[in-house]
Design an enzyme around this catalytic site. Sequence first.
Site, PDB file in Angstrom:
ATOM      1  N   GLU A  35       0.853  -1.196   0.000  1.00 45.35           N
ATOM      2  CA  GLU A  35       0.000   0.000   0.000  1.00 45.35           C
ATOM      3  C   GLU A  35       0.890   1.248   0.000  1.00 45.35           C
ATOM      4  O   GLU A  35       1.779   1.386   0.825  1.00 45.35           O
ATOM      5  CB  GLU A  35      -0.931   0.002   1.216  1.00 45.35           C
ATOM      6  CG  GLU A  35      -1.724   1.281   1.418  1.00 45.35           C
ATOM      7  CD  GLU A  35      -2.570   1.711   0.215  1.00 45.35           C
ATOM      8  OE1 GLU A  35      -3.404   0.922  -0.246  1.00 45.35           O
ATOM      9  OE2 GLU A  35      -2.386   2.855  -0.277  1.00 45.35           O
ATOM     10  N   LEU A  39      -3.592   2.350   5.075  1.00 42.72           N
ATOM     11  CA  LEU A  39      -4.434   1.150   5.048  1.00 42.72           C
ATOM     12  C   LEU A  39      -5.900   1.581   5.027  1.00 42.72           C
ATOM     13  O   LEU A  39      -6.269   2.576   5.654  1.00 42.72           O
ATOM     14  CB  LEU A  39      -4.176   0.291   6.297  1.00 42.72           C
ATOM     15  CG  LEU A  39      -2.778  -0.315   6.438  1.00 42.72           C
ATOM     16  CD1 LEU A  39      -2.643  -1.024   7.787  1.00 42.72           C
ATOM     17  CD2 LEU A  39      -2.485  -1.271   5.293  1.00 42.72           C
ATOM     18  N   GLY A  41      -7.611   2.306   2.172  1.00 43.46           N
ATOM     19  CA  GLY A  41      -7.900   2.821   0.832  1.00 43.46           C
ATOM     20  C   GLY A  41      -8.858   4.003   0.823  1.00 43.46           C
ATOM     21  O   GLY A  41      -8.975   4.758   1.796  1.00 43.46           O
ATOM     22  N   ASP A 315     -12.920  -1.561  -7.499  1.00 37.47           N
ATOM     23  CA  ASP A 315     -13.202  -0.493  -8.463  1.00 37.47           C
ATOM     24  C   ASP A 315     -12.420  -0.649  -9.770  1.00 37.47           C
ATOM     25  O   ASP A 315     -12.808  -0.080 -10.797  1.00 37.47           O
ATOM     26  CB  ASP A 315     -12.878   0.877  -7.846  1.00 37.47           C
ATOM     27  CG  ASP A 315     -13.924   1.313  -6.823  1.00 37.47           C
ATOM     28  OD1 ASP A 315     -14.812   0.508  -6.498  1.00 37.47           O
ATOM     29  OD2 ASP A 315     -13.831   2.461  -6.334  1.00 37.47           O
ATOM     30  N   HIS A 444     -43.007  -4.238  16.592  1.00 35.48           N
ATOM     31  CA  HIS A 444     -43.757  -2.982  16.564  1.00 35.48           C
ATOM     32  C   HIS A 444     -43.296  -2.086  17.712  1.00 35.48           C
ATOM     33  O   HIS A 444     -43.066  -2.590  18.800  1.00 35.48           O
ATOM     34  CB  HIS A 444     -45.251  -3.281  16.713  1.00 35.48           C
ATOM     35  CG  HIS A 444     -46.101  -2.055  16.771  1.00 35.48           C
ATOM     36  ND1 HIS A 444     -46.387  -1.311  15.650  1.00 35.48           N
ATOM     37  CD2 HIS A 444     -46.683  -1.423  17.820  1.00 35.48           C
ATOM     38  CE1 HIS A 444     -47.141  -0.283  16.005  1.00 35.48           C
ATOM     39  NE2 HIS A 444     -47.340  -0.320  17.314  1.00 35.48           N
TER      40      HIS A 444
HETATM   41  P1  FAD Z   1      -9.639   1.649  -3.022  1.00 35.78           P
HETATM   42  O1  FAD Z   1     -10.440   1.784  -1.790  1.00 35.78           O
HETATM   43  O2  FAD Z   1      -9.615   2.816  -3.950  1.00 35.78           O
HETATM   44  O3  FAD Z   1      -8.163   1.270  -2.570  1.00 35.78           O
HETATM   45  C1  FAD Z   1      -7.121   1.131  -3.479  1.00 35.78           C
HETATM   46  C2  FAD Z   1      -5.811   1.309  -2.723  1.00 35.78           C
HETATM   47  O4  FAD Z   1      -4.744   0.953  -3.579  1.00 35.78           O
HETATM   48  C3  FAD Z   1      -5.520   2.745  -2.289  1.00 35.78           C
HETATM   49  O5  FAD Z   1      -5.269   2.782  -0.917  1.00 35.78           O
HETATM   50  C4  FAD Z   1      -4.292   3.155  -3.102  1.00 35.78           C
HETATM   51  O6  FAD Z   1      -3.424   4.005  -2.377  1.00 35.78           O
HETATM   52  C5  FAD Z   1      -3.655   1.799  -3.357  1.00 35.78           C
HETATM   53  N1  FAD Z   1      -2.821   1.758  -4.567  1.00 35.78           N
HETATM   54  C6  FAD Z   1      -3.195   2.033  -5.838  1.00 35.78           C
HETATM   55  N2  FAD Z   1      -2.182   1.818  -6.692  1.00 35.78           N
HETATM   56  C7  FAD Z   1      -1.134   1.408  -5.939  1.00 35.78           C
HETATM   57  C8  FAD Z   1       0.195   1.038  -6.249  1.00 35.78           C
HETATM   58  N3  FAD Z   1       0.642   1.005  -7.503  1.00 35.78           N
HETATM   59  N4  FAD Z   1       1.020   0.682  -5.246  1.00 35.78           N
HETATM   60  C9  FAD Z   1       0.572   0.673  -3.947  1.00 35.78           C
HETATM   61  N5  FAD Z   1      -0.674   1.005  -3.604  1.00 35.78           N
HETATM   62  C10 FAD Z   1      -1.531   1.364  -4.583  1.00 35.78           C
HETATM   63  N6  FAD Z   1     -18.832   2.858  -1.381  1.00 35.78           N
HETATM   64  C11 FAD Z   1     -19.786   2.263  -0.633  1.00 35.78           C
HETATM   65  O7  FAD Z   1     -20.004   1.060  -0.770  1.00 35.78           O
HETATM   66  N7  FAD Z   1     -20.514   2.979   0.284  1.00 35.78           N
HETATM   67  C12 FAD Z   1     -20.312   4.297   0.486  1.00 35.78           C
HETATM   68  O8  FAD Z   1     -20.989   4.911   1.322  1.00 35.78           O
HETATM   69  C13 FAD Z   1     -19.314   4.951  -0.281  1.00 35.78           C
HETATM   70  N8  FAD Z   1     -19.064   6.265  -0.101  1.00 35.78           N
HETATM   71  C14 FAD Z   1     -18.054   6.851  -0.817  1.00 35.78           C
HETATM   72  C15 FAD Z   1     -17.814   8.212  -0.613  1.00 35.78           C
HETATM   73  C16 FAD Z   1     -16.824   8.849  -1.319  1.00 35.78           C
HETATM   74  C17 FAD Z   1     -16.560  10.304  -1.072  1.00 35.78           C
HETATM   75  C18 FAD Z   1     -16.030   8.108  -2.253  1.00 35.78           C
HETATM   76  C19 FAD Z   1     -14.917   8.784  -3.010  1.00 35.78           C
HETATM   77  C20 FAD Z   1     -16.266   6.766  -2.477  1.00 35.78           C
HETATM   78  C21 FAD Z   1     -17.287   6.127  -1.763  1.00 35.78           C
HETATM   79  N9  FAD Z   1     -17.581   4.776  -1.951  1.00 35.78           N
HETATM   80  C22 FAD Z   1     -18.576   4.178  -1.227  1.00 35.78           C
HETATM   81  C23 FAD Z   1     -16.841   3.958  -2.933  1.00 35.78           C
HETATM   82  C24 FAD Z   1     -15.764   3.109  -2.214  1.00 35.78           C
HETATM   83  O9  FAD Z   1     -14.901   3.949  -1.504  1.00 35.78           O
HETATM   84  C25 FAD Z   1     -14.985   2.299  -3.244  1.00 35.78           C
HETATM   85  O10 FAD Z   1     -15.885   1.521  -4.009  1.00 35.78           O
HETATM   86  C26 FAD Z   1     -14.010   1.357  -2.564  1.00 35.78           C
HETATM   87  O11 FAD Z   1     -13.093   2.061  -1.750  1.00 35.78           O
HETATM   88  C27 FAD Z   1     -13.217   0.555  -3.618  1.00 35.78           C
HETATM   89  O12 FAD Z   1     -12.349  -0.310  -2.976  1.00 35.78           O
HETATM   90  P2  FAD Z   1     -11.030  -0.862  -3.685  1.00 35.78           P
HETATM   91  O13 FAD Z   1     -10.418  -1.801  -2.715  1.00 35.78           O
HETATM   92  O14 FAD Z   1     -11.358  -1.343  -5.040  1.00 35.78           O
HETATM   93  O15 FAD Z   1     -10.086   0.408  -3.909  1.00 35.78           O
END
Ligand code: FAD
Length: 465
Positions: A35, A39, A41, A315, A444
Amino acid sequence: MQNQTTTLLVIGAGPGGYVAAIRAGQLGVPTVLVEADRLGGTCLNIGCIPSKALIHAADEFDRVRHLAEGDGSGVAMGIRTKSPRIDIAQTVGWKDAIVTRLTGGVGALLKKHGVTVLKGWARILDGKTVEVQGEGEPVRVSCQHLLLACGSEPVELPFMPFGGKVWSATEALSPASVPQRLVVVGAGYIGLELGTAYRKLGAEVSVVEALDRILPNYDEELTRPVAAALKRLGVHLHLATKVLGMNAAGDAVLVRNADDAESEIAADAVLVAVGRRPRVSGWELERLQLDMQGAFIKVDDRCATSMRAVYAIGDLTGEPMLAHRAMAQGEMVAELVAGKVRRFDPVAIPAVCFTDPEVVVVGKCPPEAGPECLSATFPFAANGRALTLSAAEGFVRVVARRDDHRIVGWQAVGRGVAELCTAFSHSIEMGALLEDVAGTIHAHPTLGEAVQEAALRALGHALHV
Ligand code: FAD
Ligand code: NAD
């Protein structure tokens, strides 16, 4: 250059990557998690959790202020209070403490399950080797299985790049002060959740949306109560309107409406929330030449990419870009790597929009369910608990097959309906019939009674409407 070998290497410690690493650790799979940032994300640091904290603080402040101003329900209840204020720096500090507590918890869980965490930026060398550049000398990690979980980043408008007054959600979650006039671009999840919160914190909020309605991913019956609430709250909605950029003085946003008329909306800050895109560049993903699906990495129902032993989740892999989808995929990939037989095949992935009122969608809505399905709604205006909470607006809707009454969808709009989502998901995943929900005793007085009543109504004999 240091060298390490492992069975599973995970890039990205968001909800997808950290859950995969914890589960792999539980199953005894040697795991390295890389990361670059913190931690947790996007979700824990700059997404789900901080946004819900800010929304809650704004709700509380708004409630107290209405009591003080004497124009809300508090007066009817006989409550009086005086001149509330909000110290936004303290609010941000409170929000940050929640984030720190949760990210610390993730670190502790990873440690407990024997996961090696490497802090640094990962670059792909090939499908089994990654180089990690942290603060010291680079580390080369070789693995048998590679899991890509790099998440997403906000879409930038080329003519209005992030910086200064132009905020992404990240800046909006840690404001130094509440801007007097906030322009929000995009009436989707982030625009409306945070736009509503800023209005409640005291900003004058204008929302500019390119399409002709808010929350275009949801059907109009569901979003109507949200639009009405925004109007009551005094949020200015500019629908079917295009943003052209900042004006020359940098103190207003230039927009063009459907009639091609141009105007300016004064802005002390502009939150651009026009979607997110997968983070597929900057870490030499192209070296793997994976099959793509549009901008996303193409995966099958095991989250396997087109290269053997390379998986992708969250994502990076498409819609819906939601934390719970990423977590479920991460858990599955860990189990696959440990030798279990798994597929990612949910009947439904719930979606909740934390506006006021909240919107929940699980499974099929009536338009997509088609003529072989029936639907029925039950209004909160006929639910005792909703009235005692001053939350009579909104409804619960059920969608079920006409022939065997199997439930294929639930939707709700109303205050606090996010918490009904669990019951909705259970009934759909378990293949419940309308009769199952109608025949279950619901406590209820609770909002959940509206769930039972919607099922009863679909069967033609609701009791309280
Ligand atoms: P991420 O959470 O984006 O994590 C990816 C991680 O990879 C990051 O920490 C990044 O630093 C790391 N990384 C990337 N490339 C590298 C690299 N080359 N080397 C080392 N590290 C790297 N979803 C919900 O379900 N409910 C909600 O209420 C909700 N609210 C949200 C509100 C906001 C404002 C935002 C922006 C998003 C929200 N989401 C919500 C969406 C949710 O945050 C994402 O769907 C989720 O975090 C995706 O998880 P992920 O593990 O795919 O990636
Ligand atoms: P979104 O896709 O929800 O909404 C973007 C909105 O911007 C749409 O209504 C779109 O029509 C509009 N738009 C696009 N280009 C525009 C332009 N040039 N001018 C004006 N309007 C424009 O995107 P988001 O709000 O940025 O959120 C990103 C993603 O983050 C969501 O899709 C979701 O996956 C996730 N998220 C989820 C939650 C939740 O689950 N409660 C909360 C926040 C974010």
